[in-house]
Structures are given as structure tokens and as C-alpha cells.
Design a protein around this motif. Sequence first.
Motif, short mmCIF file in Angstrom:
data_model
loop_
_atom_site.label_atom_id
_atom_site.label_comp_id
_atom_site.label_asym_id
_atom_site.label_seq_id
_atom_site.Cartn_x
_atom_site.Cartn_y
_atom_site.Cartn_z
N PRO A 101 15.90 12.25 49.87
CA PRO A 101 15.16 11.41 50.81
C PRO A 101 16.07 10.53 51.67
O PRO A 101 15.94 9.30 51.69
N ILE A 102 16.96 11.14 52.40
CA ILE A 102 17.90 10.43 53.27
C ILE A 102 17.19 10.07 54.57
O ILE A 102 16.37 10.82 55.08
N VAL A 103 17.53 8.91 55.12
CA VAL A 103 17.03 8.52 56.43
C VAL A 103 18.19 8.57 57.42
O VAL A 103 19.29 8.10 57.13
N MET A 104 17.94 9.16 58.58
CA MET A 104 18.94 9.30 59.63
C MET A 104 18.36 8.79 60.95
O MET A 104 17.18 8.98 61.23
N ALA A 105 19.21 8.15 61.75
CA ALA A 105 18.85 7.84 63.13
C ALA A 105 19.57 8.81 64.04
O ALA A 105 20.80 8.96 63.95
N ASP A 106 18.82 9.49 64.89
CA ASP A 106 19.43 10.33 65.92
C ASP A 106 19.21 9.65 67.26
O ASP A 106 18.07 9.48 67.70
N VAL A 107 20.31 9.23 67.88
CA VAL A 107 20.23 8.61 69.20
C VAL A 107 20.28 9.75 70.22
O VAL A 107 21.34 10.28 70.53
N ASN A 108 19.13 10.14 70.70
CA ASN A 108 18.96 11.39 71.44
C ASN A 108 19.83 11.46 72.68
O ASN A 108 19.86 10.54 73.49
N ARG A 109 20.51 12.61 72.83
CA ARG A 109 21.40 12.84 73.96
C ARG A 109 21.43 14.33 74.27
O ARG A 109 21.30 15.17 73.37
N SER A 110 21.63 14.65 75.52
CA SER A 110 21.71 16.05 75.94
C SER A 110 22.84 16.77 75.23
O SER A 110 23.81 16.15 74.78
N THR A 111 22.70 18.08 75.12
CA THR A 111 23.75 18.89 74.49
C THR A 111 24.53 19.66 75.56
O THR A 111 24.05 19.90 76.66
N SER A 112 25.75 20.05 75.19
CA SER A 112 26.67 20.70 76.14
C SER A 112 26.59 22.21 76.02
O SER A 112 26.14 22.74 75.00
N GLU A 158 5.50 12.10 46.23
CA GLU A 158 4.74 13.24 46.73
C GLU A 158 5.36 13.83 48.00
O GLU A 158 4.93 14.90 48.45
N VAL A 159 6.36 13.16 48.56
CA VAL A 159 6.98 13.61 49.81
C VAL A 159 8.42 14.05 49.57
O VAL A 159 8.77 15.21 49.80
N MET A 160 9.28 13.16 49.13
CA MET A 160 10.68 13.46 48.82
C MET A 160 11.30 14.39 49.87
O MET A 160 11.77 15.49 49.59
N THR A 161 11.27 13.94 51.12
CA THR A 161 11.74 14.72 52.26
C THR A 161 12.50 13.79 53.19
O THR A 161 12.06 12.66 53.43
N VAL A 230 1.26 16.38 52.93
CA VAL A 230 1.06 15.05 52.34
C VAL A 230 1.58 13.97 53.28
O VAL A 230 0.98 12.91 53.44
N ALA A 231 2.73 14.24 53.92
CA ALA A 231 3.35 13.26 54.81
C ALA A 231 2.44 12.88 55.97
O ALA A 231 2.49 11.75 56.46
N LYS A 232 1.61 13.81 56.44
CA LYS A 232 0.66 13.48 57.51
C LYS A 232 -0.19 12.28 57.12
O LYS A 232 -0.39 11.36 57.92
N ARG A 233 -0.67 12.31 55.90
CA ARG A 233 -1.51 11.21 55.42
C ARG A 233 -0.68 9.97 55.15
O ARG A 233 -1.07 8.84 55.49
N LYS A 234 0.49 10.16 54.55
CA LYS A 234 1.33 9.02 54.17
C LYS A 234 1.84 8.25 55.38
O LYS A 234 1.95 7.02 55.34
N ILE A 235 2.17 8.94 56.46
CA ILE A 235 2.65 8.26 57.67
C ILE A 235 1.61 7.28 58.18
O ILE A 235 1.92 6.14 58.55
N VAL A 236 0.36 7.70 58.17
CA VAL A 236 -0.74 6.85 58.62
C VAL A 236 -0.93 5.68 57.65
O VAL A 236 -1.06 4.52 58.06
N GLU A 237 -0.92 5.96 56.35
CA GLU A 237 -1.14 4.92 55.35
C GLU A 237 -0.02 3.88 55.36
O GLU A 237 -0.26 2.67 55.30
#
Length: 393
Positions: A101-112, A158-161, A230-237
Motif C-alpha cells: 500500500p505505497i502512496v506516490m505523487a506523480d507530478v504530471n509532465r509530457s513524455t519524450s 479490504e483494499v491493500m492497493t 471495494v475501493a470505489k466505495r471506500k474512496i467515497v466513504e
Amino acid sequence: MSKKAFLSANEATAYGVLLSRPHVVAAYPITPQTTLVEKLADFEASGEADFKYMMVESEHSALAAAQGASLMGARTFTASSSQGLLYMCEMLSYVSGARNPIVMADVNRSTSIPWNIYGDQRDALAMRDSGWIMIFVESGQEALDMIIQSYKLAEDPEVMTPVMVNLDGFTLSHTYDLVEIPDQGLVDKFLPPFKTINKFDMENPQTLCQTVGPDFHTEVRVTQQAAFEVAKRKIVEIDSEYGKMFGRSYGGLVEEYRTEDADYVLVAMGSVVGTMRMCVDMLREKGEKVGMIKVRSLRPFPKEYFVSLRNRFKSMGVISRDISFGYEGTLFTEIKAAMLCSSTKYVNYIAGIGGRDIHKNMINGFFEELKEIANGKETAEVKFAGLRWEYGN
């Protein structure tokens, strides 16, 4: 007590990480993500944080180190952007398959190539099927809040993603705004210490990251898919719970804005939504029946929500900040598939590629065209917006 500070979205994200009390941060700098991980390094150097900051030799190594720490039971964080995220590609599926269950931030940028350091969403959308939950934020405040929410989501038994929080490069990452930094004690009540059985444990030996042959491989993938449902419901909750505790919530999977009686709407992800709100308000003052839908979660995709919209609007425009070459914008594909057999007429606006501005006049033009389409005008389904020869710059 909470406090307010004038922060870039990168700095706001770093505060979200700090408040989440990770044990390990492993990251490699890349524009426009660099100031985010520099801020985290500052937190460790100043003694404000007690996490271990790991200096690694590449983005691939950063996620490999984060996974190793997670497998030892540590709460971990990493960040990347553009080519760096693509370099992590192998590790993305390792982490998601192992249910770390790692959290990452992707600072969106175009690819080459061509080389470009500015923002669009092609990097994250190229990794759409890597098995990560993918959230796109509108502001620095939402980035901070979503990091905290993401740990609660990712670590739910229930998620572990793993979760990837996406923020637009430069438009958010290097733009300053007033951001509320929550009280640490309140965050601790919302986000308890990380506990997991998905780790190496001498008292409870188990096999992790195992090889699985044809007889059981499908079953493993089914369990991953079930976690996303499950995550669909959990995100809202989780978003609702966060709103009650902190006074800010973001609608869960999607957010509607002034759509109650709209005839034509625009749909988008990320920072452009802020400009769209302004345009909707201005056009509403002129009596135009316009609205806006902000997609926050690309994975899991809010399919049921878009199914419910099949015949609600006369026309719908989808702004895509990427191109799935040989077809159309990724977000447009997802929405159109969910709304199959709808009476709504669609247009996909490919815009904001390589950091090009999506300005108010452009958005107002989209709404004007959607109005004409709603009244019977025929148009191409996919349009490239802001071409040089179109605007004569």
C-alpha cells in the motif's frame, strides 16, 4: 490547531506526506517533481520528520526501495514524473501485484520525444493498467488532503492497493496558493498507525511476491480487481469522513458543478477544472445551461456514474490532456464506453498537450460548440484544440 501557509502544490503535497507519518521516503528528483522531494529532505534534515529519507540512484530504485520498506511493514512514500515514472514501469506492477500500500505523487509532465518539461497527463495515463489506484487533483489543497486520504485508502485491509496522486506539472506544482495545513493530532485520529500482515515476519513466516502458474494466476488478478471494486466505495466513504473532520471534501470519485439543469457539459481531470468553474459561472450569468464534471478517480473508474448519465445531457465535451495514439484521448474512451447507446452527442477536445494553456476563451469556445451540437450541428468526434495555425500565433 491548523494553520494556513502560502505554498506551491509540491510543498502542499510534502506537508501531506509529513502529516501522514511515513517511516520511509525513497525518491529521485526529476522536473517538475524535484521541489516536492527537496521539501521532504528539508523536513528530515531539520528534525521536523522522523522518517528515513533514502537517496537512490534512479526512479526504478526509488520504487524498489519503497517496496522493500513496505514489505518490512513500513509506511512508505515516493514521487516521480514523466520519464521517471516510465522508468518505474516494471516496479509499478511488482508493487500492485504484491499488494504493497505505497502512496506516490506523480507530478504530471509530457513524455519524450520531443523533450518537454511541461505538464500534460500522458505519463500517468500510459501507466493506467499498472494496477494502481489513480487520483487526479485540482489544487494544492486537494493534493495535501488526498495524500492523507490515500494512505487510509491504500492501507485498508479490504483494499491493500497502492495509490498514485496526480497533480499537473507547473500549473500546480510551481504555483503558490493559500493552503490550510491540518493539525497533526487530528490527522492522527483520522489516519491510525500502519498495521499489516502483508510483511516479512519471523514470528509468522509466509511467502511474498511468489511465482504463480496458469492454474492460479487468473485467481490472483480477480482478487486485485475485487479490491478496486471495494475501493470505489471506500474512496467515497473516506472522502466523506475527511470532510466531517476537516471541513473539506471533494465528491469522492467525481464532482458535479452546476449540472442540475444543464443541457451541455464539459468533463475533465486536474487543474483545468478550476478554469472550467469560472467559465461555467460566467456563462450561467448569461443564461446558458452549462455544467461541469470533474473526474477525480480514473482507476477505479466511476463506470456506474457515467452509465447513469446516458441520456441526461444533450451534448458532452471531454477535455483530454493526452493522446492514445491511433485512437483518441484516454478519458474520452473511458467515458464513451460507459455511456454506450446514449443519446448524448460527444466531442473529445485534445488540449493542453506539452503544457500549452487551456485558457478561458478556449473553454468558452468548447461550450459554444457544444451548444451548437446540442441544437443539431454535426462535428468531428475528436478535435485538437489550440493548434498554432488555428490561432495564428
